[in-house]
Design a protein around this motif. Structure first.
Motif, PDB file in Angstrom:
ATOM      1  N   PRO A 281      -9.946  14.704   1.081  1.00 55.41           N
ATOM      2  CA  PRO A 281      -8.683  15.320   1.668  1.00 55.41           C
ATOM      3  C   PRO A 281      -7.640  15.975   0.699  1.00 55.41           C
ATOM      4  CG  PRO A 281      -8.011  13.120   0.766  1.00 55.41           C
ATOM      5  CD  PRO A 281      -9.563  13.341   0.195  1.00 55.41           C
ATOM      6  N   GLY A 282      -8.106  16.395  -0.481  1.00 57.89           N
ATOM      7  CA  GLY A 282      -7.519  17.137  -1.244  1.00 57.89           C
ATOM      8  C   GLY A 282      -6.383  16.656  -2.700  1.00 57.89           C
ATOM      9  N   LEU A 283      -5.642  15.725  -1.708  1.00 53.92           N
ATOM     10  CA  LEU A 283      -4.240  15.039  -2.686  1.00 53.92           C
ATOM     11  C   LEU A 283      -4.180  13.400  -1.879  1.00 53.92           C
ATOM     12  CD1 LEU A 283      -1.315  15.109  -3.391  1.00 53.92           C
ATOM     13  CD2 LEU A 283      -0.878  15.400  -1.210  1.00 53.92           C
ATOM     14  N   VAL A 284      -4.324  12.788  -2.926  1.00 52.96           N
ATOM     15  CA  VAL A 284      -4.589  11.494  -2.835  1.00 52.96           C
ATOM     16  C   VAL A 284      -3.188  10.738  -3.041  1.00 52.96           C
ATOM     17  CG1 VAL A 284      -4.770   9.168  -3.163  1.00 52.96           C
ATOM     18  CG2 VAL A 284      -6.587  10.894  -2.555  1.00 52.96           C
ATOM     19  N   VAL A 285      -2.251  10.336  -2.510  1.00 52.19           N
ATOM     20  CA  VAL A 285      -0.718   9.641  -2.983  1.00 52.19           C
ATOM     21  C   VAL A 285      -0.525   8.245  -3.475  1.00 52.19           C
ATOM     22  CG1 VAL A 285       1.839  10.378  -2.073  1.00 52.19           C
ATOM     23  CG2 VAL A 285       0.949  11.568  -1.577  1.00 52.19           C
ATOM     24  N   LEU A 286      -0.613   8.069  -4.783  1.00 50.45           N
ATOM     25  CA  LEU A 286      -0.113   6.343  -4.703  1.00 50.45           C
ATOM     26  C   LEU A 286       1.122   5.300  -4.160  1.00 50.45           C
ATOM     27  CD1 LEU A 286      -2.253   6.832  -8.155  1.00 50.45           C
ATOM     28  CD2 LEU A 286      -3.525   6.326  -6.324  1.00 50.45           C
ATOM     29  N   GLY A 287       1.018   4.942  -3.271  1.00 46.74           N
ATOM     30  CA  GLY A 287       2.002   4.177  -2.990  1.00 46.74           C
ATOM     31  C   GLY A 287       2.696   2.980  -3.248  1.00 46.74           C
ATOM     32  N   GLY A 288       3.825   2.421  -2.550  1.00 51.36           N
ATOM     33  CA  GLY A 288       4.084   1.177  -2.638  1.00 51.36           C
ATOM     34  C   GLY A 288       4.673   0.844  -4.054  1.00 51.36           C
ATOM     35  N   SER A 289       4.736  -0.313  -3.779  1.00 51.86           N
ATOM     36  CA  SER A 289       5.498  -0.563  -5.431  1.00 51.86           C
ATOM     37  C   SER A 289       4.796  -0.166  -6.396  1.00 51.86           C
ATOM     38  CB  SER A 289       6.553  -2.168  -5.565  1.00 51.86           C
ATOM     39  OG  SER A 289       4.771  -3.002  -5.260  1.00 51.86           O
ATOM     40  N   LEU A 290       3.657  -0.789  -6.884  1.00 50.55           N
ATOM     41  CA  LEU A 290       2.607  -0.509  -7.364  1.00 50.55           C
ATOM     42  C   LEU A 290       1.910   0.793  -8.257  1.00 50.55           C
ATOM     43  CD1 LEU A 290       0.029  -3.860  -7.060  1.00 50.55           C
ATOM     44  CD2 LEU A 290       2.156  -3.524  -8.499  1.00 50.55           C
ATOM     45  N   GLY A 291       1.898   1.635  -7.145  1.00 56.00           N
ATOM     46  CA  GLY A 291       1.841   2.611  -6.905  1.00 56.00           C
ATOM     47  C   GLY A 291       2.758   3.819  -7.166  1.00 56.00           C
ATOM     48  N   ARG A 292       3.808   3.405  -6.875  1.00 54.46           N
ATOM     49  CA  ARG A 292       5.295   4.481  -7.939  1.00 54.46           C
ATOM     50  C   ARG A 292       5.284   3.814  -9.036  1.00 54.46           C
ATOM     51  NH1 ARG A 292       9.382   7.760  -5.060  1.00 54.46           N
ATOM     52  NH2 ARG A 292      10.925   7.392  -6.229  1.00 54.46           N
ATOM     53  N   GLY A 293       5.163   2.516  -8.646  1.00 55.03           N
ATOM     54  CA  GLY A 293       6.067   2.394 -10.304  1.00 55.03           C
ATOM     55  C   GLY A 293       4.656   2.976 -11.587  1.00 55.03           C
ATOM     56  N   GLY A 294       4.158   3.092 -11.044  1.00 55.34           N
ATOM     57  CA  GLY A 294       2.925   3.352 -12.148  1.00 55.34           C
ATOM     58  C   GLY A 294       3.337   4.524 -13.189  1.00 55.34           C
ATOM     59  N   GLY A 295       3.899   5.593 -11.817  1.00 56.70           N
ATOM     60  CA  GLY A 295       4.260   6.854 -12.370  1.00 56.70           C
ATOM     61  C   GLY A 295       3.684   7.922 -12.807  1.00 56.70           C
ATOM     62  N   GLU A 296       3.491   8.963 -13.286  1.00 58.14           N
ATOM     63  CA  GLU A 296       3.505  10.118 -13.653  1.00 58.14           C
ATOM     64  C   GLU A 296       1.859   9.842 -14.434  1.00 58.14           C
ATOM     65  OE1 GLU A 296       2.757  13.403 -11.901  1.00 58.14           O
ATOM     66  OE2 GLU A 296       4.322  12.246 -11.226  1.00 58.14           O
TER      67      GLU A 296
END
Length: 357
Positions: A281-296
């Protein structure tokens, strides 16, 4: 040599009307000269267009501009916000969240309610009551619900997700109660809509969203569209067997809290690699509380692990959607349907599509 097709007067008016309505939606109230400049249409065509849209109850005078300069003021025209209303719903295992919006996307009401932790509630009744409260007596055009689990894209039937009171024909039951168009979709698919419109995947036609929250799953967007699969199961990476256990169990919230950052990132990478290996896909976004909470830091760690596994260059980003991504995606999806019905096709037209008459 094939002949060149030309638009009929009716189609030309529909194209121009939708173009003007989309410009008013994106930019706010505009004057007739501004509409002429943005569309390239002639003065008579824009004049007829504005008159037609006002008569149809889609556009109204919204004040004047030029009060700070000498000379006559120009009348501003804006959308009639109350022309239609929609609602988006996020149904979690413990709560339901509802947002109602007018056709411009402005919020007009919101409700959050806990769902019973035990027993077998009448879920259709609870959800329809919450939607009615958020709507505040306004008639709704479309309601979009997001919930965990598979939703068949052709039949709308929903697989059991363990939620008390869940039923496969929930969408049909809600449609009967509310008396409006009701659509049900997987919650991660709706979060991906929000991510594509106003998040980390803005402007990207291809990406995957890995959802790390109360549940683990993924959404697949290719060619600018959410891909659901034949039965609604596209992106169900939580079911993958990873090192002898299901991927969703390896990343559930209580387990993640016991892991160090490096180990957590390594586990996430195993699911990301499956998405990249199959979809590129060229890009994978980490979402949800755990994905977003992990930050950069989490995104960078996953990118480092992935680079050692996959030859396909892939960006890893954390979600950039503020607030409830599922709820926002549900509202955006409902608005797409309402605007296509009320404003008319084609959607996503640009000035190059304007037709001189």
């Amino acid at each position: 040599m094939a002949g060149v097709k030309t638009a009929t007067p009716t189609l030309a008016r529909a194209i121009n009307d939708r173009l003007a309505l989309d410009l008013l939606l994106e930019r706010g109230p505009l004057t007739a000269p501004q509409l002429r400049a943005l569309t390239g249409l002639s003065r008579p065509t824009v004049s007829d267009l504005v008159e037609r849209l006002c008569a149809g109850g889609l556009v109204e005078a919204a004040g004047e501009t030029g009060a700070d300069r000498r000379g006559p003021n120009a009348r501003l025209y804006g959308l009639v916000a109350g022309r239609a209303h929609v609602a988006g719903v996020d149904v979690r295992r413990g709560a339901v969240h509802v947002t109602a919006a007018d056709i411009t996307g402005a919020e007009v009401g919101a409700v959050s309610r806990p769902l019973p932790a035990a027993g077998t509630p009448d879920l259709a009744a609870l959800l329809s009551d919450a939607v009615g409260e958020a709507a505040g007596g306004r008639d709704l055009h479309t309601v979009v619900f997001g919930a965990p689990g598979l939703v068949h894209p052709a039949t709308g039937l929903a697989a059991d997700n363990g939620m008390p009171g869940w039923r496969p024909d929930l969408a049909a039951a809600l449609r009967e109660r509310l008396g409006v168009r009701v659509l049900l979709d997987n919650e991660v698919n709706l979060a991906a809509v929000a991510e594509q419109r106003a998040g980390a995947a803005a402007g990207r036609a291809d990406f995957a969203l890995l959802w790390l929250d109360d549940g683990v799953g993924a959404a697949v967007v290719l060619g600018g569209r959410v891909r659901r699969g034949a039965s609604g199961g596209a992106g169900e990476v939580g079911l993958l067997d990873v090192d002898g256990e299901m991927f969703c169990h390896a990343l559930e919230a209580r387990t993640a809290g016991l892991l160090g950052e490096a180990e957590f990132a390594a586990r996430i990478t195993k699911g990301v690699f499956a998405l990249v290996a199959v979809l590129d896909p060229g890009l994978v976004v980490l979402g949800g509380s755990l994905g977003r909470g992990g930050g950069e830091a989490l995104a960078a760690a996953v990118a480092g692990h992935l680079a050692a596994l996959s030859p396909a260059p892939t960006e890893i980003r954390t979600s950039a959607v503020e607030g409830n991504a599922v709820l926002q995606g549900a509202v955006l999806t409902a608005l797409d349907h309402a605007r296509d019905d009320v404003f008319g096709p084609p959607r996503n037209s640009g000035p190059e599509d304007a037709v001189q008459m």
